[in-house]
Motif scaffolding. Structure first.
Motif, PDB file in Angstrom:
ATOM      1  N   GLN A  48       1.032  -1.250   0.085  1.00 19.73           N
ATOM      2  CA  GLN A  48      -0.163   0.109   0.110  1.00 19.73           C
ATOM      3  C   GLN A  48       0.749   1.196  -0.014  1.00 19.73           C
ATOM      4  N   THR A  49       1.767   1.316   0.725  1.00 16.30           N
ATOM      5  CA  THR A  49       2.973   2.475   0.510  1.00 16.30           C
ATOM      6  C   THR A  49       3.496   2.662  -0.515  1.00 16.30           C
ATOM      7  N   GLN A  52       0.800   3.928  -3.012  1.00 16.71           N
ATOM      8  CA  GLN A  52       0.751   5.145  -2.589  1.00 16.71           C
ATOM      9  C   GLN A  52       1.861   6.366  -3.083  1.00 16.71           C
ATOM     10  N   ARG A  55       1.128   6.784  -6.849  1.00 12.84           N
ATOM     11  CA  ARG A  55       0.265   7.493  -7.076  1.00 12.84           C
ATOM     12  C   ARG A  55       0.041   9.011  -7.095  1.00 12.84           C
ATOM     13  N   HIS A  56       1.326   9.253  -6.054  1.00  9.43           N
ATOM     14  CA  HIS A  56       1.702  11.016  -5.901  1.00  9.43           C
ATOM     15  C   HIS A  56       2.044  11.527  -7.440  1.00  9.43           C
TER      16      HIS A  56
END
Length: 228
Positions: A48-49, A52, A55-56
């Motif tokens: 997940q990290t 994410q 996704r930035h």
């Protein structure tokens, strides 16, 4: 019909900052389809990290390669699929060497979780199939692709280092126009995409050559010229 050729960077590093830097640098390129992450980044930071962090800088597909998923019992498929969905991954690569029951269970679980399934059966390195001096039965490897196709899978991993084997898989699938092929072996492993003009949509997975390039944009431009 126009052939589609794109790149997928394989972000095989534990350096999360390096992953973000590369994605930020190359994401605007139309040559980039999406990004592949594996166990190195995933186990170091958590899936997940990592998703994410990507996704930035990008809304392109993020693909998870467990190296190799679907080599467990069928019942683990639903748990794996839930983890993939919860981590925000878009597509998942399976190498279902544990048999047809595992293949079916894991594919269906991921489909039900709304994840795009990519199935592979043959790898890039020598001595993989029995015919190459390896452990995996040639017929079983082919059966993986055929069974996956019957389950509705239209995305497949095929090695850029073995064009004849890929041709045999493509022919056995009755040369589907709607299939998408993902190929590791581009860059350091020396695979030649020019030998795969029979594939309509072909995504080349590139790892070290791009990840370690002094100028990633210049590298992409050189690849674009080569693909023309």
């Amino acid at each position: 019909m126009t052939r589609i050729r794109k790149l997928i960077p394989a972000l095989d590093t534990d350096n999360l900052q390096r992953i973000e830097e590369l994605v930020r640098t190359v994401d605007a390129s139309p040559l980039i389809y999406g990004y592949k992450i594996g166990f190195i980044a995933g186990l170091t930071h958590g899936l997940q990290t990592v998703v994410q962090a990507i996704r930035h800088h990008s809304q392109k597909p993020v693909i998870y390669d467990h190296q190799k998923a679907a080599t467990d019992i069928p019942d683990m498929g639903s748990k794996f699929a839930a983890l993939m969905k919860g981590s925000g991954l878009d597509e998942v690569i399976l190498f279902p060497q544990a048999g047809p029951a595992t293949l079916e269970a894991w594919v269906k679980a991921l489909q039900e979780a709304g994840r795009e399934v990519i199935v592979g059966g043959i790898m890039t390195h020598p001595k993989y199939r029995v015919s190459e001096g390896g452990y995996l039965d040639d017929g079983a490897v082919m059966d993986i692709y055929l069974r996956a196709y019957d389950l509705g899978v239209r995305r497949f991993v095929v090695p850029l280092t073995k064009p004849q084997a890929v041709r045999e898989i493509f022919d056995a699938l009755n040369r589907p126009d709607d299939a998408i092929f993902y190929s590791p072996g581009f860059g350091k492993q020396g695979g030649d995409p020019a030998q795969f003009d029979f594939l309509q949509t072909h995504y080349l997975i590139v790892g070290r050559a791009l990840l370690n390039a002094p100028d990633p944009i210049l590298y992409l431009k050189s690849v674009e010229e080569k693909l023309k």
